[in-house]
Write an enzyme that holds these catalytic residues in place. Sequence first.
Site, PDB file in Angstrom:
ATOM      1  N   LYS A 129      -6.044   2.632   7.140  1.00  0.00           N
ATOM      2  CA  LYS A 129      -7.240   1.951   7.612  1.00  0.00           C
ATOM      3  C   LYS A 129      -6.977   0.471   7.791  1.00  0.00           C
ATOM      4  O   LYS A 129      -6.188  -0.072   7.032  1.00  0.00           O
ATOM      5  CB  LYS A 129      -8.402   2.190   6.653  1.00  0.00           C
ATOM      6  CG  LYS A 129      -8.234   1.491   5.266  1.00  0.00           C
ATOM      7  CD  LYS A 129      -9.261   0.481   4.929  1.00  0.00           C
ATOM      8  CE  LYS A 129      -8.837  -0.912   4.828  1.00  0.00           C
ATOM      9  NZ  LYS A 129      -9.290  -1.764   3.764  1.00  0.00           N
ATOM     10  N   ASP A 144     -11.931  -6.586   5.617  1.00  0.00           N
ATOM     11  CA  ASP A 144     -10.845  -5.729   5.139  1.00  0.00           C
ATOM     12  C   ASP A 144     -11.329  -4.883   3.958  1.00  0.00           C
ATOM     13  O   ASP A 144     -11.203  -3.654   3.994  1.00  0.00           O
ATOM     14  CB  ASP A 144      -9.610  -6.575   4.774  1.00  0.00           C
ATOM     15  CG  ASP A 144      -8.468  -5.716   4.246  1.00  0.00           C
ATOM     16  OD1 ASP A 144      -7.761  -5.107   5.067  1.00  0.00           O
ATOM     17  OD2 ASP A 144      -8.324  -5.623   3.021  1.00  0.00           O
ATOM     18  N   SER A 192      11.493   0.882   7.975  1.00  0.00           N
ATOM     19  CA  SER A 192      11.109  -0.477   7.592  1.00  0.00           C
ATOM     20  C   SER A 192      12.149  -1.426   8.125  1.00  0.00           C
ATOM     21  O   SER A 192      13.340  -1.106   8.142  1.00  0.00           O
ATOM     22  CB  SER A 192      11.015  -0.596   6.070  1.00  0.00           C
ATOM     23  OG  SER A 192      10.898  -1.966   5.707  1.00  0.00           O
ATOM     24  N   ARG A 193      11.732  -2.611   8.542  1.00  0.00           N
ATOM     25  CA  ARG A 193      12.693  -3.561   9.097  1.00  0.00           C
ATOM     26  C   ARG A 193      13.629  -4.088   8.021  1.00  0.00           C
ATOM     27  O   ARG A 193      14.778  -4.393   8.282  1.00  0.00           O
ATOM     28  CB  ARG A 193      11.978  -4.717   9.796  1.00  0.00           C
ATOM     29  CG  ARG A 193      11.961  -4.488  11.303  1.00  0.00           C
ATOM     30  CD  ARG A 193      11.449  -5.698  12.017  1.00  0.00           C
ATOM     31  NE  ARG A 193      10.076  -5.988  11.580  1.00  0.00           N
ATOM     32  CZ  ARG A 193       9.256  -6.805  12.235  1.00  0.00           C
ATOM     33  NH1 ARG A 193       9.665  -7.371  13.339  1.00  0.00           N
ATOM     34  NH2 ARG A 193       8.046  -7.038  11.805  1.00  0.00           N
ATOM     35  N   ILE A 212       0.837  -1.207   0.000  1.00  0.00           N
ATOM     36  CA  ILE A 212       0.000   0.000   0.000  1.00  0.00           C
ATOM     37  C   ILE A 212       0.876   1.264   0.000  1.00  0.00           C
ATOM     38  O   ILE A 212       0.536   2.268  -0.631  1.00  0.00           O
ATOM     39  CB  ILE A 212      -0.989  -0.004   1.196  1.00  0.00           C
ATOM     40  CG1 ILE A 212      -2.048   1.089   1.037  1.00  0.00           C
ATOM     41  CG2 ILE A 212      -0.278   0.170   2.525  1.00  0.00           C
ATOM     42  CD1 ILE A 212      -3.062   0.804  -0.033  1.00  0.00           C
TER      43      ILE A 212
END
Lengths: 308, 308
Positions: B90, B168, B36-37, B14
Amino acid sequence: MSMLRLAIVGLGKIARDQHLPAVAGLPDIAIAAVVSRNARLDGVPCFESLEALFASDVAVDAVALCTPPQVRRAQAALALAAGKHVMLEKPPGATVSELAPLIASARDKGLTLFATWHSRHAPAVEPARAFLAANRPLSVKIDWREDVRVWHPGQDWIFEAGGLGVFDPGINALSILTRILPRPIFLRGAGLAFPADRAAPIAAELDLADEAGLSIRAEFDFLQTGPQSWDMRIETEGGTLMLSAGGAKLDHDGRPLVDEAEAEYPALYRRFVDLVGGRESDVDLAPLQLVADAFLLGQRRSMEAFTW
Amino acid sequence: MSMLRLAIVGLGKIARDQHLPAVAGLPDIAIAAVVSRNARLDGVPCFESLEALFASDVAVDAVALCTPPQVRRAQAALALAAGKHVMLEKPPGATVSELAPLIASARDKGLTLFATWHSRHAPAVEPARAFLAANRPLSVKIDWREDVRVWHPGQDWIFEAGGLGVFDPGINALSILTRILPRPIFLRGAGLAFPADRAAPIAAELDLADEAGLSIRAEFDFLQTGPQSWDMRIETEGGTLMLSAGGAKLDHDGRPLVDEAEAEYPALYRRFVDLVGGRESDVDLAPLQLVADAFLLGQRRSMEAFTW
């Protein structure tokens, strides 16, 4: 203020066991009517519906809704539209969303809406709240274990969808917890055990926290035989607090602070009379919200079928 | 106002598909960092955690949390504590209860908290809202049917506890519905279909209403093959409104009113920039509340196991 004329709506076990004696013992509120599809109360005007009551010449100022949560919203809307103050038994509704229109309606009409949580009126709850305001909590462990066969014999509705299952007693613990802790709490995870033949859980474990990282573990069990448990153990910077017997007893480091007989419903009605006098409402959705969140987030597991 | 320096947190599908291009197309906001990992973005400072970003000399004013809902609350709390404005993808959280402390924290610090509902920024949503403010709705029928294998290929998390399953996409319909109707709505009943081997529903039917008795039926299906449907048919006193293509198209009695290309995320970021400029927050929990209520009240049924 003058005497508050009350209609009791739904004349089941909770109304007869608690509401009628509580109102009878108070000076400024009286039963003026009963609404029930089939039950009657001697010496009191009885009606089969709220519509029939409001169409009659029997005057009431307020209604106490002791009906199941699934029908309560429509009754509350009707009563507010008729200009009556409304007391809701716990839980205040079948869903959280349905409360917003009722809250708005009461506010717009200057009426009282009171979502009751009877366990909050147990004698040790306010002392526990005061203690925790002065002594930072470090951890909370809740054990709420009772025998559904003793407390709800044959009541199949409790295991139907929307019947809450073990959250029917568990929500009492959550109503105390959300009252006594100094900060709002939220759910981190949950496990729900459903009997193979039932639509509501018979046991649950909740992992809760507050914004400060306070760890709260709650275990609810509907299959407890022998001694029943309605206990919270709270470790604090000022020692260990034990709130037990559903909020009637409080110990601090083993020393008794409160040990009183339960008198929740008279306190509930005194609160209702005060709210009506001040034209205030009291609708805290936090306990029901936590239950809805547990259903939303919870891991489900299946157990053997349940028989009474 | 000056340029808003944004950190994107969570560099998944996303973020890459929507957030990065939307920000790139706007003049008063820019990507200053990525958290971000394991993913990296060329030409932008990248950090493995929010803690590492805030300990660095890279300055950001705001964070957009594109991580899964289960970890977002802790990240939002951390960002607000560090004085950053926060945008939440969301759904805004894994539970409804967890939002209250974040709302309070943003308010206390004078920061913006924006719980986004991207579907509300589809081009036909505000025209539909204006129409329904002037023409009383009589009934609503929602069909939200898509193929999970196309839109979420292999994403097992969506069928895990807390993953929402068919809610979702369904929550997008609820976010539009709660925006365009003139009154608050609540849930009267729900049916949820769970694949035998999964912990979240793959289909759902919701029976909703508003205080005025408006009947709303919603059907969500994750197993739709062939044409996909993201439609609402609304009968009104002023004719039939068809909101389709997820809010991009609007017809009135068969006559097209709106038919535009989707541009939800640029609108979302313009709104975020405006909110930050005015130091306002926008956190509407109604769509997530309705989903939690559906899990609380819904009848569950079991379906055959699901395989990708």
